[in-house]
Design a protein around this motif. Structure first.
Motif, mmCIF file in Angstrom:
data_model
loop_
_atom_site.group_PDB
_atom_site.id
_atom_site.type_symbol
_atom_site.label_atom_id
_atom_site.label_comp_id
_atom_site.label_asym_id
_atom_site.label_seq_id
_atom_site.Cartn_x
_atom_site.Cartn_y
_atom_site.Cartn_z
ATOM 1 N N ILE A 383 -11.499 -15.818 114.705
ATOM 2 C CA ILE A 383 -11.581 -14.416 114.274
ATOM 3 C C ILE A 383 -11.795 -13.502 115.472
ATOM 4 N N LEU A 384 -12.603 -13.950 116.426
ATOM 5 C CA LEU A 384 -12.820 -13.177 117.651
ATOM 6 C C LEU A 384 -11.511 -12.976 118.398
ATOM 7 N N LEU A 385 -10.722 -14.033 118.542
ATOM 8 C CA LEU A 385 -9.461 -13.928 119.279
ATOM 9 C C LEU A 385 -8.464 -13.034 118.552
ATOM 10 N N LEU A 386 -8.432 -13.127 117.218
ATOM 11 C CA LEU A 386 -7.551 -12.240 116.463
ATOM 12 C C LEU A 386 -7.964 -10.790 116.652
ATOM 13 N N ARG A 387 -9.273 -10.540 116.695
ATOM 14 C CA ARG A 387 -9.765 -9.178 116.897
ATOM 15 C C ARG A 387 -9.295 -8.625 118.239
ATOM 16 N N LEU A 388 -9.220 -9.497 119.256
ATOM 17 C CA LEU A 388 -8.763 -9.053 120.566
ATOM 18 C C LEU A 388 -7.259 -8.804 120.570
ATOM 19 N N ALA A 389 -6.512 -9.660 119.858
ATOM 20 C CA ALA A 389 -5.054 -9.534 119.860
ATOM 21 C C ALA A 389 -4.553 -8.469 118.897
ATOM 22 N N ASP A 390 -5.244 -8.325 117.762
ATOM 23 C CA ASP A 390 -4.787 -7.402 116.718
ATOM 24 C C ASP A 390 -6.009 -6.691 116.126
ATOM 25 N N PRO A 391 -6.600 -5.755 116.874
ATOM 26 C CA PRO A 391 -7.870 -5.154 116.446
ATOM 27 C C PRO A 391 -7.792 -4.421 115.111
ATOM 28 N N GLU A 392 -6.623 -3.922 114.763
ATOM 29 C CA GLU A 392 -6.469 -3.190 113.500
ATOM 30 C C GLU A 392 -5.888 -4.061 112.391
ATOM 31 N N ASP A 393 -5.680 -5.339 112.673
ATOM 32 C CA ASP A 393 -5.139 -6.300 111.708
ATOM 33 C C ASP A 393 -3.859 -5.782 111.063
ATOM 34 N N LYS A 394 -2.962 -5.258 111.888
ATOM 35 C CA LYS A 394 -1.690 -4.758 111.379
ATOM 36 C C LYS A 394 -0.774 -5.875 110.911
ATOM 37 N N THR A 395 -1.022 -7.099 111.380
ATOM 38 C CA THR A 395 -0.190 -8.230 110.975
ATOM 39 C C THR A 395 -0.662 -8.843 109.654
ATOM 40 N N ASN A 396 -1.797 -8.335 109.115
ATOM 41 C CA ASN A 396 -2.352 -8.859 107.860
ATOM 42 C C ASN A 396 -2.706 -10.344 107.971
ATOM 43 N N THR A 397 -3.047 -10.781 109.176
ATOM 44 C CA THR A 397 -3.328 -12.198 109.414
ATOM 45 C C THR A 397 -4.686 -12.606 108.864
ATOM 46 N N LEU A 398 -5.692 -11.736 108.981
ATOM 47 C CA LEU A 398 -7.044 -12.130 108.600
ATOM 48 C C LEU A 398 -7.172 -12.474 107.118
ATOM 49 N N PRO A 399 -6.637 -11.657 106.186
ATOM 50 C CA PRO A 399 -6.705 -12.063 104.774
ATOM 51 C C PRO A 399 -5.973 -13.372 104.488
ATOM 52 N N ILE A 400 -4.823 -13.571 105.133
ATOM 53 C CA ILE A 400 -4.060 -14.804 104.937
ATOM 54 C C ILE A 400 -4.859 -16.001 105.445
ATOM 55 N N PHE A 401 -5.455 -15.858 106.621
ATOM 56 C CA PHE A 401 -6.296 -16.924 107.178
ATOM 57 C C PHE A 401 -7.488 -17.203 106.273
ATOM 58 N N SER A 402 -8.095 -16.153 105.737
ATOM 59 C CA SER A 402 -9.276 -16.313 104.882
ATOM 60 C C SER A 402 -8.935 -17.075 103.610
ATOM 61 N N ILE A 403 -7.818 -16.720 102.976
ATOM 62 C CA ILE A 403 -7.413 -17.422 101.753
ATOM 63 C C ILE A 403 -7.061 -18.872 102.072
ATOM 64 N N LYS A 404 -6.410 -19.093 103.211
ATOM 65 C CA LYS A 404 -6.085 -20.458 103.623
ATOM 66 C C LYS A 404 -7.337 -21.303 103.809
ATOM 67 N N GLN A 405 -8.398 -20.695 104.325
ATOM 68 C CA GLN A 405 -9.638 -21.434 104.558
ATOM 69 C C GLN A 405 -10.252 -21.948 103.255
ATOM 70 N N LEU A 406 -10.031 -21.236 102.165
ATOM 71 C CA LEU A 406 -10.563 -21.687 100.873
ATOM 72 C C LEU A 406 -10.022 -23.063 100.497
ATOM 73 N N PHE A 407 -8.790 -23.350 100.921
ATOM 74 C CA PHE A 407 -8.172 -24.634 100.583
ATOM 75 C C PHE A 407 -8.371 -25.673 101.689
ATOM 76 N N LEU A 408 -8.397 -25.221 102.943
ATOM 77 C CA LEU A 408 -8.449 -26.149 104.074
ATOM 78 C C LEU A 408 -9.868 -26.601 104.403
ATOM 79 N N GLN A 409 -10.832 -25.680 104.280
ATOM 80 C CA GLN A 409 -12.197 -25.981 104.689
ATOM 81 C C GLN A 409 -12.807 -27.171 103.938
#
Length: 456
Positions: A383-409
């Protein structure tokens, strides 16, 4: 004799209190420094370049830590901080979905599926390369325990929390060094993720892998209504209450899971006893956000406040982990740890630059850098690295990663597969386990290519 032991326990209790207060006081000081530093343009400029403020402060804590050049912090303080990763990571996950809209279900399957495939590929691949290194090098030339083939996934994917929990499992099956080596791998992974990830972001900006933002991000630029002091205080209380509720939901689900595990016994009990709370806190965060959206009460949540709490928790996790870096332990096992770390990093970079670049297409860097961080130094680092690469989350990566974690974790990073791996190695042997993980890795690569050109 009992009287002597009771007196000793009382003495240890009271002598530990000053260190507890010192640990909490220094922790609060670091939190204040992080909050203040984010208000300065010069500090934010470092982050826009790809150098996290947490890394800079973490280096200072390493230098003044018990094994640093100027050991100002006693080891008793960093020992207390060793228990902080799980609570801090729980806070990170509890804030992930509260402050942002839930993505539309239409078109969500493909990005989540591809993100999950990359996560599975990284996890099973770490068992694969770890097993190969142990079988071909470490066992023939150093005579190490075959269970060292688990250390990359336990330390890199699972982090300090999984290493601490799995250490007890390792001890039960005769691998007494597993706890210390797992914690050492977790620390190396966290450092590698932060340092190498930051370097990748700097290189990515130079080579054009990262599309620059239209304007630099500043929390003060976010549009929220101007509120009175009373309204601001009320909003803060409500947002902390939502975070607490998300954690409470996670703890309730965890206790239910462990209760069921006690009745079922066997592997389920082993998994439930070691399962962490933070993925369930993520579910609590998602559930609260869903209910707020359904009842049209999303104005009760401050996206700025939720984001800043998550950022602060992530940074504090990095700093406290770096402060307790056990340099003597790493130096005593430097050869085996170095070989395993190189193998793990090489595999993570291979998956990021080849598989992810082909599978994700546009914006592949942002989608894969968070997985690189997660697979090298746990989710907070990703999450830290994503914040550095995409501080405004314009790629919508964080929600996708979060939902993925529900299944992978529940499977990797301290989940079912992490618990089963040492048992499987003891039962069928490291060679057979490595072959199985190699087969799974190939299958996930094939699935990734099948999804590449498929419409959903």
């Amino acid at each position: 004799m009992n009287s002597v032991l009771n007196d000793l326990n009382i003495e240890l209790y009271f002598t530990s209190i000053p260190y507890l207060w010192l640990a909490l006081s220094v922790f609060v000081i670091f939190a204040i420094l992080l909050f203040i530093s984010r208000q300065f343009e010069s500090a934010l400029r470092f982050e826009r370049l790809g150098i996290p403020i947490a890394l800079l402060i973490g280096i200072i804590t390493l230098l003044i830590g018990p094994f640093g050049i100027i050991p100002l912090l006693p080891q008793a303080v960093t020992d207390i901080w060793d228990d902080f990763p799980t609570p801090l990571l729980t806070l990170v996950f509890a804030t992930l979905m509260l402050g942002r809209p839930i993505p539309a279900r239409q078109g969500l399957f493909e990005p989540v599926a591809k993100q999950a495939l990359l996560g599975f590929l990284l996890g099973f691949g770490q068992y694969l390369v770890g097993g190969v290194v142990v079988l071909l090098v470490l066992i023939p030339y150093m005579g190490v325990d075959p269970l060292m083939g688990c250390l990359i996934e336990v330390g890199f994917e699972g982090g300090h929390g999984a290493a601490a929990v799995m250490g007890e499992s390792f001890r039960h099956i005769g691998f007494s060094k597993g706890l210390d080596l797992g914690l050492a791998m977790a620390t190396i992974g966290l450092l590698s993720s932060t340092i190498f990830g930051s370097a990748l972001i700097i290189i990515g900006r130079f080579l054009g892998w990262i599309i620059p933002s239209e304007h630099s991000h500043d929390p003060k630029n976010d549009s929220e209504k101007i509120l009175s002091i009373d309204q601001q205080f009320r909003l803060i209380l409500i947002n902390f209450a939502f975070i607490g509720l998300a954690v409470l939901i996670g703890l309730t689900l965890l206790n239910l899971f462990r209760l069921i595990g006690e009745y079922l016994g066997g592997t389920i009990q082993s998994v439930s006893s070691t399962f962490p709370v933070f993925p369930l806190a993520l579910f609590g965060s998602l559930l609260i956000r869903f209910l707020l959206e359904k009842t049209n009460n999303t104005e009760l949540v401050s996206s700025i406040l939720q984001r800043e709490i998550g950022i602060l928790s992530t940074d504090l996790l990095i700093i406290t982990a770096m402060a307790g870096l056990n340099l003597p332990l790493i130096s005593n096992n430097w050869m085996s740890l170095t070989l395993l770390s190189i193998a793990g990093l090489t595999w993570n970079l291979f998956a990021m630059f080849l598989f992810a670049r082909i599978s994700f297409g546009e914006r592949w860097f942002e989608r894969s850098i968070i997985e690189f961080g997660n697979a090298t130094g746990v989710a907070a680092s990703g999450i830290l690295l994503l914040r550095l690469a995409d501080p405004e989350d314009k790629t919508n990566t964080l929600p996708i990663f979060s939902i993925k974690q529900l299944f992978l974790q529940p499977l990797l990073s301290g989940g079912l597969i992490t618990v089963i791996a040492p048992i499987a190695i003891m039962s069928i042997g490291l060679a057979q386990w490595t072959e199985l993980c190699g087969l799974m890795t190939v299958l996930f690569i094939l699935f990734g290519f099948l999804l590449q050109n498929r419409d959903f």
